[in-house]
Design a protein around this motif. Structure first.
Motif, mmCIF file in Angstrom:
data_model
loop_
_atom_site.group_PDB
_atom_site.id
_atom_site.type_symbol
_atom_site.label_atom_id
_atom_site.label_comp_id
_atom_site.label_asym_id
_atom_site.label_seq_id
_atom_site.Cartn_x
_atom_site.Cartn_y
_atom_site.Cartn_z
ATOM 1 N N ILE A 181 -76.249 -31.068 -2.579
ATOM 2 C CA ILE A 181 -77.320 -29.801 -2.182
ATOM 3 C C ILE A 181 -76.813 -28.488 -2.677
ATOM 4 C CG2 ILE A 181 -78.670 -28.442 -0.523
ATOM 5 C CD1 ILE A 181 -79.792 -31.294 -1.211
ATOM 6 N N LYS A 182 -75.255 -28.283 -2.379
ATOM 7 C CA LYS A 182 -74.711 -26.884 -2.713
ATOM 8 C C LYS A 182 -74.640 -26.838 -4.144
ATOM 9 C CE LYS A 182 -74.218 -25.395 1.520
ATOM 10 N NZ LYS A 182 -75.102 -24.104 1.550
ATOM 11 N N MET A 183 -74.445 -28.220 -4.938
ATOM 12 C CA MET A 183 -74.344 -27.946 -6.501
ATOM 13 C C MET A 183 -75.716 -27.564 -7.018
ATOM 14 S SD MET A 183 -71.645 -30.975 -7.763
ATOM 15 C CE MET A 183 -72.515 -32.510 -6.934
ATOM 16 N N HIS A 184 -76.696 -27.728 -6.175
ATOM 17 C CA HIS A 184 -78.095 -27.384 -6.657
ATOM 18 C C HIS A 184 -78.563 -25.824 -6.247
ATOM 19 C CE1 HIS A 184 -78.506 -31.863 -7.628
ATOM 20 N NE2 HIS A 184 -79.790 -31.363 -8.370
ATOM 21 N N LYS A 185 -77.422 -25.188 -5.734
ATOM 22 C CA LYS A 185 -77.733 -23.874 -5.043
ATOM 23 C C LYS A 185 -78.583 -23.892 -3.966
ATOM 24 C CE LYS A 185 -75.062 -22.048 -8.314
ATOM 25 N NZ LYS A 185 -74.688 -23.224 -9.181
ATOM 26 N N GLY A 186 -78.597 -25.011 -3.273
ATOM 27 C CA GLY A 186 -79.660 -25.238 -2.133
ATOM 28 C C GLY A 186 -78.900 -24.711 -0.847
ATOM 29 N N LYS A 187 -79.905 -25.228 0.279
ATOM 30 C CA LYS A 187 -79.306 -24.920 1.738
ATOM 31 C C LYS A 187 -79.389 -26.399 2.391
ATOM 32 C CE LYS A 187 -79.443 -21.868 5.422
ATOM 33 N NZ LYS A 187 -79.730 -20.572 6.049
ATOM 34 N N ILE A 188 -78.865 -26.797 3.300
ATOM 35 C CA ILE A 188 -78.930 -27.903 4.169
ATOM 36 C C ILE A 188 -78.663 -27.520 5.808
ATOM 37 C CG2 ILE A 188 -76.893 -29.126 3.729
ATOM 38 C CD1 ILE A 188 -78.641 -31.586 4.085
ATOM 39 N N ASP A 189 -79.767 -27.601 6.602
ATOM 40 C CA ASP A 189 -79.556 -27.401 8.118
ATOM 41 C C ASP A 189 -79.616 -28.710 8.743
ATOM 42 O OD1 ASP A 189 -78.502 -24.907 7.810
ATOM 43 O OD2 ASP A 189 -80.493 -24.034 7.567
ATOM 44 N N VAL A 190 -79.258 -28.881 9.910
ATOM 45 C CA VAL A 190 -79.711 -29.945 11.089
ATOM 46 C C VAL A 190 -79.905 -29.640 12.355
ATOM 47 C CG1 VAL A 190 -77.311 -30.626 11.082
ATOM 48 C CG2 VAL A 190 -79.033 -32.229 11.714
ATOM 49 N N VAL A 191 -80.966 -29.846 12.944
ATOM 50 C CA VAL A 191 -81.155 -29.887 14.283
ATOM 51 C C VAL A 191 -81.431 -31.044 14.875
ATOM 52 C CG1 VAL A 191 -82.269 -27.392 14.181
ATOM 53 C CG2 VAL A 191 -83.700 -29.473 13.885
ATOM 54 N N SER A 192 -80.892 -31.241 16.285
ATOM 55 C CA SER A 192 -80.985 -32.698 16.702
ATOM 56 C C SER A 192 -80.740 -32.506 18.214
ATOM 57 C CB SER A 192 -79.641 -33.458 16.292
ATOM 58 O OG SER A 192 -79.730 -34.870 16.520
ATOM 59 N N ASN A 193 -81.484 -33.525 18.961
ATOM 60 C CA ASN A 193 -81.456 -33.599 20.360
ATOM 61 C C ASN A 193 -81.359 -35.041 20.711
ATOM 62 O OD1 ASN A 193 -81.999 -33.152 23.183
ATOM 63 N ND2 ASN A 193 -83.962 -33.921 22.900
ATOM 64 N N ASP A 194 -80.082 -35.296 21.558
ATOM 65 C CA ASP A 194 -79.639 -36.511 21.849
ATOM 66 C C ASP A 194 -80.025 -36.716 23.661
ATOM 67 O OD1 ASP A 194 -77.600 -34.938 22.893
ATOM 68 O OD2 ASP A 194 -76.288 -36.323 22.729
ATOM 69 N N ASN A 195 -80.581 -35.776 24.416
ATOM 70 C CA ASN A 195 -80.868 -35.843 25.571
ATOM 71 C C ASN A 195 -82.018 -35.855 26.077
ATOM 72 O OD1 ASN A 195 -80.749 -35.336 28.225
ATOM 73 N ND2 ASN A 195 -79.726 -33.463 28.301
ATOM 74 N N PRO A 196 -82.587 -36.937 26.323
ATOM 75 C CA PRO A 196 -84.129 -37.097 26.546
ATOM 76 C C PRO A 196 -84.657 -36.172 27.743
ATOM 77 C CG PRO A 196 -83.025 -39.232 26.863
ATOM 78 C CD PRO A 196 -81.867 -38.262 26.633
ATOM 79 N N ALA A 197 -83.797 -35.607 28.668
ATOM 80 C CA ALA A 197 -84.344 -34.727 29.514
ATOM 81 C C ALA A 197 -84.855 -33.356 28.863
ATOM 82 C CB ALA A 197 -83.243 -34.579 30.433
ATOM 83 N N LEU A 198 -84.183 -33.304 27.660
ATOM 84 C CA LEU A 198 -84.572 -31.713 27.017
ATOM 85 C C LEU A 198 -85.733 -31.931 26.120
ATOM 86 C CD1 LEU A 198 -81.183 -30.506 26.165
ATOM 87 C CD2 LEU A 198 -82.357 -29.940 27.992
ATOM 88 N N GLY A 199 -86.406 -33.156 26.066
ATOM 89 C CA GLY A 199 -87.481 -33.495 25.020
ATOM 90 C C GLY A 199 -87.203 -34.479 24.304
ATOM 91 N N PRO A 200 -88.215 -34.934 23.428
ATOM 92 C CA PRO A 200 -88.142 -36.111 22.366
ATOM 93 C C PRO A 200 -86.658 -35.985 21.664
ATOM 94 C CG PRO A 200 -90.106 -35.069 22.268
ATOM 95 C CD PRO A 200 -89.334 -34.117 23.297
ATOM 96 N N THR A 201 -85.998 -37.221 21.595
ATOM 97 C CA THR A 201 -84.807 -37.206 20.888
ATOM 98 C C THR A 201 -85.176 -37.594 19.557
ATOM 99 O OG1 THR A 201 -84.598 -39.410 21.252
ATOM 100 C CG2 THR A 201 -83.528 -38.163 22.931
ATOM 101 N N GLY A 202 -84.118 -36.996 18.679
ATOM 102 C CA GLY A 202 -84.134 -37.296 17.190
ATOM 103 C C GLY A 202 -83.480 -36.382 16.548
#
Length: 672
Positions: free
Chosen positions: A638-659
């Motif tokens: 991705i960086k070689m393509h001058k792009g950007k990659i981000d990630v968001v994640s939740n592993d706690n079911p108490a805070l909402g749907p995981t994924g």
């Protein structure tokens, strides 16, 4: 008067000197001085309060209200000391308010003696000049046909009228102040060559007249006496030099002039408006000019009587001072030589008791309303409801502040609500910049790690490739030669399997270590995403959805590498959902970029692992099932393509749907 001597005094430039200065290092920009100035003679430039000499009337309000002592009066002690050193015949004229200042002295003659010790040849009392002036005003007030006028005893009031009501200059009584009248008496008595120094409670006296050689305040007199180590000795007394005053000594207290004239309160109430202090004197002059009290004389003082002048020591009590002056007057009246007074009046009857006053217009042109409104809008004040009129800027209203800005006297930043709003805006911008810098630091840190690991990986891959090739080749040969029923076959198969796994790892290392190896071509990203899905074996319990909201799907990129990116992300999503789930791929566009999101409903990634997922060899998979090179390789592509990659994640079911959701942005066109 001898013209040569007059020119000598004019060379001293007593008039039009700058009386008040700002000590910039002490100024804390609180605008208290602006608030206290009756004529707004203080200009704010680059956050510093600057006294405008040409507009200043010398009232001293700014000095009195400044808690930081950033406002200082003109100090004339050195000038007086020079006069005393250079001339033998120097006369000190002491204002009649001296009993209010020197209450610690039992006998006024101790003060006279102390002043003589400074080097003055003669010490006189201005009270006689006050008697002469009172006599002139008596003629005016007793004349029923006399036009209403403004009393000319207070130099601050005179300066205010000359500068801000020049149209009323002809209403000022053509009578000199007691100080000027007494200076004329001194010159007639001692000759034109005599030097005259006035000592009193007022700073604006320093600019009142060129008929004086210098002016000292009572506080400066105290400083001189202390410097010369002169005490008020009880056994060293001296009388004032004649002519000695009478009732004129009551001049500095409230209604002092009327009491000197012996006018009753009833007559004064009918004929004369008396106003003392700010804003009373301003209101009186305004009403006089507008015709509300045009039929009455104005007796005005800028202070609450001269006994409260800015040249007096700080902290004095008004009525205590008034009592001290009254007591002195009563004592003097009991011992006054009336015959000597009458002779003095006859002796100085020829003194010129007229005075000319000139307009010195300092009014600034009032700006157009549209300009003021424009200034207010720049400070976020669009409607009258926005005009808080809090006074923090030093002006009574927001409108007055805007007028002052247009006249060059004030700055926008003086408005506290505007400055606070501006500060909040800058804080938000600073926070945003800090966030961007933090994000950039993370990227740089990641790049440093990848660069280092890339070099290591390339070296390892190079060293392992040849021996791995030999192991794979000979293990396959052994497997071919091994009989099917041989117990060795299982072991040889394991060798082949693990050798191939090692080859795969080495291949990943080589892929990871590649730099800028991008072969660009026009690619339809929607078709490319579907191609990535089709290259995988998708379990039946996994639902993959593709949503596209893109008008032009063509992007310049390396198709094989980007397919590798999405194949890996989809595969990771599948592995994160062993019990089944949904993968959603959203394709969109923003300006010149294409955005692609890959979301799964899997178990999610913990916070502590989220920052490590792009680090080489980091994996959360079981031992033997992951190399930890998949996501770092994706990051590099991705960086070689001058792009950007981000990630968001939740592993706690108490805070909402995981994924987990990976957000990728690729430029539609980019340069190498």
């Amino acid at each position: 008067m001898n013209e040569g001597l007059a020119d000598t005094r004019m060379d001293l430039k007593i008039k039009n000197r700058q009386l008040i200065f700002t000590v910039k290092d002490r100024c804390r920009v609180c605008y208290t001085c602006v608030r206290g100035c009756p004529c707004k003679a203080i200009r704010i430039v680059n956050g510093q309060a600057e006294v405008m000499s040409q507009r200043c009337i010398g009232c001293g309000n700014c000095v009195n209200v400044c808690s930081q002592k950033a406002k200082m009066f003109l100090d004339t002690k050195e000038s007086v000391k020079n006069i005393l050193r250079q001339h033998h015949s120097v006369v000190a004229m002491v204002a009649p308010s001296f009993p209010a200042e020197f209450q610690e002295i039992d006998d006024y003659r101790q003060l006279v003696s102390a002043v003589r010790k400074l080097g003055f040849a003669h010490v006189t009392e201005v009270a006689f000049g006050a008697d002469l002036v009172a006599n002139e005003y008596r003629k005016v007030y007793n004349n029923s046909e006399s036009a209403p006028h403004i009393v000319a005893n207070c130099p601050t009031i005179l300066a205010y009228v000359e500068k801000y009501y020049p149209q009323l200059v002809d209403k000022i009584a053509r009578i000199p102040s007691p100080m000027v009248a007494m200076a004329r008496v001194i010159r007639k008595k001692f000759g034109e060559g005599v030097k005259v120094v006035f000592i009193g409670p007022c700073f604006s006296k320093k600019n009142e007249s060129d008929e004086l050689d210098e002016v000292l305040t009572f506080t400066e007199l105290r400083e001189l006496l202390k410097e010369m180590k002169i005490d008020f000795a009880a056994d060293e007394i001296s009388e004032f030099d004649p002519p000695v005053g009478g009732c004129g000594a009551i001049f500095p207290v409230s209604r002092g002039m009327l009491r000197t004239i012996n006018m009753t309160e009833e007559i004064a109430d009918d004929n004369i408006i008396i106003a003392e202090g700010n804003p009373s004197f301003q209101e009186a002059i305004r009403e006089f000019e507008e015709g509300y009290i045009s039929g009455q004389h104005l007796d005005l003082l800028a202070c609450d009587g001269c006994i409260m002048g800015p040249g007096m020591s700080r902290g004095g009590q008004r009525f205590s001072r008034q009592k001290a002056v009254s007591s002195y007057v009563i004592r003097q009246k009991q011992h006054v030589d009336r015959k000597a007074m009458e002779e003095s009046f006859k002796e100085f009857a020829s003194i010129d008791m007229t005075q000319q006053y000139e307009a010195n217009d300092q009014r600034l042109e009032m700006p157009a309303s549209a300009k003021i409104v424009d200034i207010l809008e720049k400070m976020g004040k669009y409607n009258p409801e926005d005009y808080l009129d809090c006074g923090a800027c030093g002006y009574s209203t927001c409108w007055e502040h805007a007028v002052a800005i247009s006249k060059g006297l004030a700055e926008n930043e003086m408005c506290l609500p505007y400055t606070i709003e501006k500060l909040h805006k800058y804080n938000n911008q600073l926070m945003k910049v800090n966030e961007e810098m933090t994000s950039m630091q993370k990227v740089l840190k990641q790049k440093e790690k990848l660069a280092g690991m890339g070099q290591i990986s390339a070296g390892i891959a190079h060293e392992l490739n040849n021996p791995l090739g030999v192991i794979i080749m000979f293990s396959n040969l052994l497997l071919e030669d091994c009989p099917p029923d041989s117990p060795m076959q299982h072991d040889i198969k394991l060798i082949v399997e693990q050798a191939n796994r090692c080859k795969k790892i080495v291949s990943g290392l080589l892929s990871f270590s590649r730099k800028d190896q991008v072969s660009k071509s026009a690619v339809d990203v929607v078709k490319m995403v579907h191609k990535s899905i089709h290259s995988l074996i998708v379990p039946d319990n996994i639902d993959i959805q593709v949503e596209s909201d893109i008008k032009d799907p063509v992007v310049m990129l390396d198709e094989e590498q980007i397919i590798q990116v999405f194949s890996n992300l989809i595969k990771n999503g599948i592995e994160a959902m062993p019990g089944g789930g949904k993968i959603k791929i959203s394709i969109g566009e923003k300006l010149n970029d294409v955005s692609i999101k890959v979301s799964d409903t899997g178990t999610g990634i913990s916070k502590e692992n989220l920052e490590k997922i792009f680090e080489p060899f980091f994996t959360t998979k079981e031992k033997g099932k992951g190399t930890g090179l998949g996501l770092p390789t994706i990051y590099g592509i991705i960086k070689m393509h001058k792009g950007k990659i981000d990630v968001v994640s939740n592993d706690n079911p108490a805070l909402g749907p995981t994924g987990t959701t990976f957000k990728i942005r690729l430029p539609r066109l980019y340069s190498d």
